[in-house]
Design an enzyme around this catalytic site. Structure first.
Site, short mmCIF file in Angstrom:
data_model
loop_
_atom_site.label_atom_id
_atom_site.label_comp_id
_atom_site.label_asym_id
_atom_site.label_seq_id
_atom_site.Cartn_x
_atom_site.Cartn_y
_atom_site.Cartn_z
N ARG A 38 -13.46 -3.49 -6.99
CA ARG A 38 -13.14 -4.37 -5.84
C ARG A 38 -14.41 -4.73 -5.07
O ARG A 38 -15.28 -3.88 -4.85
CB ARG A 38 -12.25 -3.65 -4.82
N PHE B 286 0.85 -1.19 0.00
CA PHE B 286 0.00 0.00 0.00
C PHE B 286 0.90 1.25 0.00
O PHE B 286 1.88 1.30 0.74
CB PHE B 286 -0.88 -0.03 1.26
N ASP C 262 2.05 -6.18 7.32
CA ASP C 262 0.89 -5.31 7.42
C ASP C 262 -0.33 -6.20 7.18
O ASP C 262 -0.49 -6.78 6.09
CB ASP C 262 1.01 -4.19 6.37
N TYR D 86 -10.73 -0.95 11.01
CA TYR D 86 -11.95 -0.38 10.40
C TYR D 86 -12.42 -1.18 9.19
O TYR D 86 -13.46 -0.87 8.62
CB TYR D 86 -11.78 1.10 10.04
N LYS D 87 -11.63 -2.18 8.78
CA LYS D 87 -12.04 -2.97 7.61
C LYS D 87 -12.83 -4.19 8.09
O LYS D 87 -13.95 -4.05 8.54
CB LYS D 87 -10.82 -3.36 6.79
C1 LIG Z 1 -2.51 -2.16 3.51
C2 LIG Z 1 -2.69 -0.80 4.13
N1 LIG Z 1 -1.68 -0.26 4.83
C3 LIG Z 1 -1.79 0.96 5.37
C4 LIG Z 1 -2.95 1.70 5.26
C5 LIG Z 1 -3.04 3.06 5.89
O1 LIG Z 1 -3.85 3.02 7.01
P1 LIG Z 1 -4.20 4.32 7.87
O2 LIG Z 1 -4.87 5.29 6.96
O3 LIG Z 1 -5.13 3.82 8.91
O4 LIG Z 1 -2.95 4.86 8.44
C6 LIG Z 1 -4.05 1.15 4.57
C7 LIG Z 1 -5.31 1.90 4.43
O5 LIG Z 1 -6.28 1.47 3.87
C8 LIG Z 1 -3.91 -0.13 3.97
O6 LIG Z 1 -4.89 -0.69 3.27
#
Ligand SMILES: Cc1ncc(COP(=O)(O)O)c(C=O)c1O
Length: 396
Positions: free
Chosen positions: A355, A112, A183, A208-209
């Site tokens: 998605r 990400f 992650d 939150y997912k």
């Molecule tokens: C795989 C992944 N890593 C990091 C993040 C970033 O998360 P945050 O905005 O809560 O810091 C996300 C956000 O959707 C994500 O999907």
């Protein structure tokens, strides 16, 4: 398989098919009341006494232990708080600190963007002595060499749902002397994860997912139990201190997982998350996985039969997929908007990915078949080709 379908415990609006739990899980019944109680009775009536009388200060570890059960971690090895980006920053800094002699941090192009930005920022603040090496997911294993200090990966790819082999990659990294950081944003509550067996040094994730903690819900960090005491902390907030209320001018990190806390926890949001996590107490992640695969296969087979213009973007082998199905379609953004107009909610990732997150807690066969029918109609009749669907909104 025990039924994991618990839709009656959710407060999803009537007629809505929700396939976006990979972005933001839905509200559960009882959460609004629980948060109102925290605001009115705890904060409203007890004021500052709430920190002691309602145990607000311990929430990050109470919640952390509930998450630990879902991701197979030892008790007291996870603490909740902050955002995933911040927890990743802390974990990466601690991982780099364990292998300062090695200059490469290895990741893949399925990660990400926030994780990559965080890594670049951290490297810059360390005087650019380290390098972030980004390889294709299929080249990962061969790229784990003796120069790699940290392997930092997202388990399930946010775009395609492609899932790495957690244990195989961790063991490969560790045989090579590299530190492993996962992650789990798209894994926690979506696929079985066993951090105890995996033995990775660090993991982070959001709630939150698939954990349905609500928009902006706190993130979490896992540190392998044998490393907790000595684990390096880059963000030395007062709540990571071993005795914050001594107001000592020198930072002495807590020797427990509390050492990875930073500042004041968001009590209302933590309370919502704590309540939201109750649903998992009698759920076996293996049952969730079995049902998720059944629904995903049904989805793929029906889309391929009825929507020939759409191409599968997720791995075909369920073993290599998380709980999300993605399709390439050039008019994907507008098609998703047209679906949302019919109360079927998925989302879109540029440049052309539709998605659909699958959560067997509230999705069933009917949802999948109705989604396929609607998408078939939208594509055949070009319903997507309307100004209101083509106009890009800020959040896709
Ligand atoms: C795989 C992944 N890593 C990091 C993040 C970033 O998360 P945050 O905005 O809560 O810091 C996300 C956000 O959707 C994500 O999907």
């Amino acid at each position: 398989m025990d039924s994991v379908y618990k839709k009656s415990l959710f407060d999803i609006p009537d007629n809505v098919i929700y396939l976006d739990g990979n972005s933001l899980g839905p509200l559960q019944k009882g959460i609004s009341e629980a948060s109102e109680r925290v605001v009115k009775d705890e904060w409203g009536k007890k004021l500052i006494k709430g920190w002691n009388e309602e145990n607000w200060m311990r929430q990050p570890s109470i919640v952390g232990n509930k998450i630990a059960k879902i991701v197979g971690a030892t008790k007291n090895s996870i603490v909740a708080g902050d955002t995933l980006s911040i927890k990743l920053y802390q974990a990466l800094a601690a991982a780099i600190n364990m292998r300062k002699d090695r200059k490469i941090i290895l990741t893949d192009s399925g990660n990400f963007p926030s994780d990559l930005y965080i890594a670049h920022g951290l490297i810059e603040s360390l005087g650019n002595n380290f390098e972030l090496k980004v390889v294709k997911p299929e080249d990962l294993i061969t790229s784990i060499t003796s120069e790699v200090g940290v392997v930092m990966l997202t388990h399930v790819d946010y775009r395609t749902g492609r899932m790495h082999d957690l244990e195989k990659i961790t063991s490969c990294a560790q045989k090579n002397g590299s530190v492993m950081l996962w992650d789990l944003a798209h894994s926690a509550g979506a696929v079985p994860v066993n951090l105890k067996n995996c033995k990775c040094e660090f993991a982070v994730g959001c709630t939150y997912k698939f954990l349905n903690g609500g928009p902006g819900a706190p993130a979490f960090i896992y540190v392998r139990p044998d490393l907790i005491k000595s684990c390096y902390s880059i963000l030395r907030g007062w709540l990571g201190h071993k005795s914050p209320f001594d107001f000592d001018y020198n930072f002495k990190k807590a020797e427990t997982i509390d050492g990875m806390r930073v500042g004041t926890p968001p009590v209302v949001q933590m309370s919502i998350l704590e309540k939201a996590l109750e649903i998992w107490s009698d759920i076996d992640m293996r049952d969730v996985r079995e049902k998720s695969i059944q629904l995903s296969e049904l989805f793929i087979n029906n889309i391929e039969e009825k929507c020939p213009d759409v191409e599968l973007a997720s791995p075909r082998d369920p073993e290599n997929r998380g709980s999300q199905i993605s399709f390439f379609y050039n008019n994907g953004y507008a098609a998703i908007q047209a679906l949302i107009d019919k109360n079927i909610i998925g989302d879109f990732r540029a440049p052309n990915i539709m998605r659909f997150g699958i959560s067997p807690l509230y999705n069933n066969e009917n949802d999948i078949l109705q989604t396929v029918d609607s998408l078939e109609g939208i594509i055949k009749n070009k319903t997507w080709n309307q100004k209101k669907f083509l106009l890009k909104k800020p959040v896709t």
